[in-house]
Write an enzyme that holds these catalytic residues in place. Structure first.
Site, short mmCIF file in Angstrom:
data_model
loop_
_atom_site.label_atom_id
_atom_site.label_comp_id
_atom_site.label_asym_id
_atom_site.label_seq_id
_atom_site.Cartn_x
_atom_site.Cartn_y
_atom_site.Cartn_z
N CYS A 1 -7.39 5.96 -7.28
CA CYS A 1 -7.50 5.66 -8.71
C CYS A 1 -8.00 4.25 -8.99
CB CYS A 1 -6.14 5.87 -9.40
SG CYS A 1 -5.66 7.59 -9.57
N ILE A 2 -7.28 3.25 -8.51
CA ILE A 2 -7.53 1.88 -8.97
C ILE A 2 -8.94 1.40 -8.62
CG2 ILE A 2 -6.74 -0.52 -8.85
CD1 ILE A 2 -3.93 0.54 -8.43
#
Length: 435
Positions: A273-274
């Site tokens: 995600c990040i």
């Protein structure tokens, strides 16, 4: 009774069959949770080895116990690669990857290929929920037309929601059911069905006004982390130049009981995600004539971290009259975060490739990853090195990339000729270089 009312009733009384599409770090815990709450679960995946393992009651994810998979099997769970079984499920929850392509643009191929595999078999009275990270508009712009192209009417004969995953692998403080779940529907009827879908298995479901609001919520959560990590990574460089330990500074700042949240620097961003989410938003923002300068600046800082670490390592070897080419370097930790076996977007792998390209002989040690796995974009024919006094002493440099709790840091410190520490685990000294 309408299709919506029938589906809501089946979800609420737990007679509905739940189809989980994509049985990885997100889909498998969700399947287990639905099964634990009394639903029959049908797992769909394109990987035969995963399907076979689950049907034998085995787990292929370290922090998911085989006993939980076996218990799920005993209550009717079955995994399959046969998407023609789609009609058996009342709900279809999509947990598939949404990576970036080589141009750092959103790659929705896994989502769209999955939907295209499901829609020929879908029937009236089902709900589809997308959990994969994506840009605002994906659910109504990409998924809804595909459902309606096969004769389904979203909000009437079929229901469509977006509910972003919030798994945190390896974190013992949160489980699938205790993490609040955001849910948005294409129509009010879709939202009602979505709330019924998750309401029996998640302690708190948070409704929002639309699928786009839910999609942007997911992006904001992770962009918030990416931006703040970018800040401390930049502060790390400044502190290092000034001869100050940034980890000491962050620890001291974290004693403030209000107005400060600690984020910790590292060798780059990892996980599913990040490192990816900011690019999904910046790409979509261009459609509206917007340039997300703040987000992109943080991305530039974070993307530069592997090069910063390699430069620190190179300088440290130079000071000891050793070139990188020909040096033996041991990378400690290749999972993207500590105490898990998850390799997705791991900055450790980028470090290994950069060092290999410079001519170093690179090995790794990771108690959670015994053999370097097959990855879409990276390849090493390596197995984890056991840490012993003799093995540590045989390397010119030991690079701490992921600070697993199972590492014996006293052993590492005592027997390593040079340690390059990108995680702040070691006190400064002649044999330790902070990176």
């Amino acid at each position: 009774m309408s299709l919506r009312e029938t589906l809501v009733r089946r979800l609420n009384d737990r007679t509905a069959v739940i189809g989980i599409v994509g049985l990885g770090y997100v889909g498998l815990p969700l399947a287990i949770r639905f099964s634990q709450m009394g639903y029959r679960v049908l797992g769909l995946d394109i990987a035969p080895d995963k399907v076979d393992a689950l049907n034998r009651g085995e787990s292929y994810i370290e922090h998911i116990a085989a006993a939980d998979v076996a218990a799920m099997r005993s209550t009717g769970f079955e995994a399959t690669v046969d998407f023609s079984r789609t009609p058996e499920a009342d709900a279809l929850i999509l947990c598939v990857p949404t990576p970036l392509n080589k141009y750092r643009e959103p790659d929705l191929s896994f989502v769209l290929d999955t939907v295209d595999s499901l829609t020929p078999h879908m029937r009236e009275g089902q709900v589809m929920s997308l959990e994969s990270t994506t840009y605002p508009g994906t659910t109504d712009e990409e998924l809804m037309p595909r459902l309606e192209a096969v004769g389904l009417k979203v909000g009437e004969t079929t229901f469509l929601v977006y509910s972003p995953e919030r798994e945190d692998p390896g974190n013992p403080n949160f489980t699938t059911n205790t993490i609040p779940k955001v849910c948005g529907g294409v129509t009010p009827a879709c939202l009602e069905v979505g709330l019924a879908l998750y309401g029996q298995v998640i302690d708190r479901v948070v409704p929002v006004s639309s699928t786009r609001a839910a999609e942007l919520t997911k992006l904001l959560e992770n962009i918030h982390r990416a931006v703040n990590i970018g800040l401390v990574n930049e502060m790390k460089i400044v502190a290092d130049r000034m001869g100050i330990d940034i980890h000491e500074v962050i620890g001291a700042a974290a004693t403030k009981p209000f107005g400060f949240v600690p984020y910790w620097p590292g060798p780059g961003l990892g996980g599913h995600c990040i490192p990816i989410d900011p690019f999904y938003l910046t790409w979509k923002a261009r459609e509206y004539g917007l340039h997300t300068r703040f987000i992109e600046l943080a991305g530039e800082v974070n993307s530069a971290m592997p090069d910063y670490v390699v430069a620190k390592l190179t300088n440290a070897l130079n000071e000891r009259l050793k070139p990188v080419r020909g040096s033996r370097i041991l990378v400690l930790g290749i999972a993207y975060k500590k105490n898990v076996d998850d390799m997705r977007e791991s900055p450790s792998v980028i470090l290994m490739e950069k060092l290999r390209d410079l001519g170093a002989h690179v090995d790794y040690s990771d108690p959670h990853v015994p053999v370097f796995p097959k990855m879409r974009e990276h390849s090493f024919d390596l197995s984890s090195v056991d840490l012993t006094p003799e093995s540590l002493a045989s390397y010119d440099c030991v690079l701490l990339a992921t600070d697993h709790a199972r590492f014996d840091y006293d052993l590492i410190r005592a027997h390593s000729a040079l340690i390059v520490d990108s995680r702040g685990k070691f006190a400064a000294g002649d044999a330790v270089v902070k990176a």
